[in-house]
Design a protein around this motif. Sequence first.
Motif, PDB file in Angstrom:
ATOM      1  N   SER A 392       0.818  -1.218   0.000  1.00 22.03           N
ATOM      2  CA  SER A 392       0.000   0.000   0.000  1.00 22.03           C
ATOM      3  C   SER A 392       0.851   1.268   0.000  1.00 22.03           C
ATOM      4  O   SER A 392       0.378   2.341  -0.385  1.00 22.03           O
ATOM      5  N   LYS A 393       2.097   1.142   0.438  1.00 22.77           N
ATOM      6  CA  LYS A 393       2.977   2.308   0.455  1.00 22.77           C
ATOM      7  C   LYS A 393       3.661   2.545  -0.879  1.00 22.77           C
ATOM      8  O   LYS A 393       4.271   3.591  -1.066  1.00 22.77           O
ATOM      9  N   VAL A 394       3.559   1.564  -1.803  1.00 21.52           N
ATOM     10  CA  VAL A 394       4.201   1.737  -3.101  1.00 21.52           C
ATOM     11  C   VAL A 394       3.380   2.713  -3.931  1.00 21.52           C
ATOM     12  O   VAL A 394       2.152   2.590  -4.033  1.00 21.52           O
ATOM     13  N   LYS A 395       4.038   3.672  -4.517  1.00 22.09           N
ATOM     14  CA  LYS A 395       3.357   4.662  -5.344  1.00 22.09           C
ATOM     15  C   LYS A 395       3.444   4.256  -6.807  1.00 22.09           C
ATOM     16  O   LYS A 395       4.518   3.922  -7.312  1.00 22.09           O
ATOM     17  N   TYR A 396       2.294   4.258  -7.454  1.00 16.66           N
ATOM     18  CA  TYR A 396       2.218   3.929  -8.876  1.00 16.66           C
ATOM     19  C   TYR A 396       1.929   5.212  -9.639  1.00 16.66           C
ATOM     20  O   TYR A 396       0.912   5.876  -9.411  1.00 16.66           O
ATOM     21  N   TYR A 397       2.833   5.529 -10.511  1.00 22.84           N
ATOM     22  CA  TYR A 397       2.684   6.747 -11.293  1.00 22.84           C
ATOM     23  C   TYR A 397       2.025   6.418 -12.630  1.00 22.84           C
ATOM     24  O   TYR A 397       2.317   5.388 -13.253  1.00 22.84           O
ATOM     25  N   PRO A 398       1.128   7.225 -13.112  1.00 23.10           N
ATOM     26  CA  PRO A 398       0.481   6.947 -14.413  1.00 23.10           C
ATOM     27  C   PRO A 398       1.481   7.042 -15.550  1.00 23.10           C
ATOM     28  O   PRO A 398       2.423   7.848 -15.524  1.00 23.10           O
ATOM     29  N   THR A 399       1.281   6.182 -16.552  1.00 26.44           N
ATOM     30  CA  THR A 399       2.174   6.183 -17.709  1.00 26.44           C
ATOM     31  C   THR A 399       1.935   7.430 -18.544  1.00 26.44           C
ATOM     32  O   THR A 399       0.804   7.913 -18.671  1.00 26.44           O
ATOM     33  N   ARG A 400       2.987   7.924 -19.078  1.00 26.90           N
ATOM     34  CA  ARG A 400       2.895   9.120 -19.909  1.00 26.90           C
ATOM     35  C   ARG A 400       2.456   8.760 -21.321  1.00 26.90           C
ATOM     36  O   ARG A 400       2.824   7.715 -21.858  1.00 26.90           O
ATOM     37  N   TRP A 401       1.665   9.601 -21.934  1.00 27.31           N
ATOM     38  CA  TRP A 401       1.152   9.369 -23.297  1.00 27.31           C
ATOM     39  C   TRP A 401       1.936  10.230 -24.273  1.00 27.31           C
ATOM     40  O   TRP A 401       2.008  11.461 -24.132  1.00 27.31           O
ATOM     41  N   PHE A 402       2.560   9.603 -25.209  1.00 25.14           N
ATOM     42  CA  PHE A 402       3.392  10.288 -26.189  1.00 25.14           C
ATOM     43  C   PHE A 402       2.717  10.378 -27.561  1.00 25.14           C
ATOM     44  O   PHE A 402       3.379  10.529 -28.570  1.00 25.14           O
ATOM     45  N   GLY A 403       1.401  10.254 -27.596  1.00 29.53           N
ATOM     46  CA  GLY A 403       0.701  10.341 -28.868  1.00 29.53           C
ATOM     47  C   GLY A 403       0.421   8.956 -29.459  1.00 29.53           C
ATOM     48  O   GLY A 403       0.886   7.927 -28.953  1.00 29.53           O
ATOM     49  N   PRO A 404      -0.371   8.920 -30.520  1.00 24.13           N
ATOM     50  CA  PRO A 404      -0.685   7.608 -31.142  1.00 24.13           C
ATOM     51  C   PRO A 404       0.554   6.972 -31.763  1.00 24.13           C
ATOM     52  O   PRO A 404       1.448   7.666 -32.274  1.00 24.13           O
TER      53      PRO A 404
END
Length: 426
Positions: A392-404
């Motif tokens: 629960s302490k692990v932070k998950y960062y959203p993946t970055r979107w670099f376009g299609p």
Amino acid sequence: MFKILQILPKRPILKLFEPNRSHNVRTILSQAYYCEDVWNQRLSNPVLQKVNLDDLFYELDQRFNKTKQLNAIDIDVFANAIRDDSLCDELLDVVHKLRITADTCNTLESTSHAVVRVLLQSGKAEELINALDDRLNYGLFLDYYTANLLMDTFWKSKEYTHGARVASQLMLQEEVEHPLFCSFALLHCYNYLLNPTGWPEYAPPPEPEEEVKIRVKYLRNPYDDEHFDLRDGKKIVGKTLAMISKRKNDPLHQSFYVLGLALFGKPDVLRSFTSEVTKPLYKEVLALIPEESNVGEIINQLQTESIDLSNVLIENVKTAAQQTLESDITQQCDTFKKWESDRIQQLEAQKERLKTAKRLQSIEDINKALKEKEERLWFFENEETIDLAIESKVKYYPTRWFGPRRKPKEADASYVPPEVHTKQLG
């Protein structure tokens, strides 16, 4: 006898008959009013005797740099333990730092008194008056007794501008009821107006050379409360004179009230007041009204007479001193004793707070150690819970979107690569 006098050096002999500077100075208040003996009795307190001022200042400075917090009782002990003029700058520094902390609301009354005494005895009158004027950064406030001490000292040294600035301090606090203070204030303000120099001029911040536009939610209309916003020395002195003389009906105070209204810039109030004046006013006071005040027509309609104004003002101060001397000394001696008891109570309360904080910290450390020991002893039984807590302490960062994503290029099946031949030289 003549030969003995010739053998002795001339300078010590002449020095015996040279008038002492302190004896030539005109004194109004007696030395008993200063309560030096009672004030110095504070140094017999074991707390102040054990204080090492250099170490205490270093500790206060380090604490402020680390936590941005100071205790009012520590500053009070530091201010009252000073015996000479070697720590005046450090005293103003710690008072300023206390002012920008949360504990400034608990500042003791003896702190301001000690700061005034130390700077006054050290000959730093200019620094003291500037600190009193800068209430936002230093928080030093006068009472009637301290103001009388300052104005008596400035009268001896002929620093009438400093005396008028001290009188304006209690005007801003709206405390103008003490008879000795009122007499001293009239004396200093009158002598300042005879030669109105030395009052610090307010310099507005310089405007930028280039036009700078700043987005704001709304604009405030310019507002002048005609009290704390006053910057002109003559207006400040005028309001001081008007506030002191407002409720007095004798010609002296009525004359100063007219002068104060003229300097303060209240022609309508002045016109309505002069319509009710029946006694002749003093010409020496009205002569101090500047020509640019545009109240000459009103003043010319008044009846005037001449008096020896300087002697009258000095006699008023002496009369007020005789009336209030004993009561002021008794009250101030009782105040010194009260400050001593308050300081002891504050120190005891601080010790209890430190003990409580230390006990709470020790309890917190014990609880933390027991919790760690419990985790080690019951690790296998609580392994799943521990894993879930770690996850629960692990932070998950959203993946970055670099376009299609682009489709890879398809290879041409009919493409024939060219033949490469080695070129022979010669």
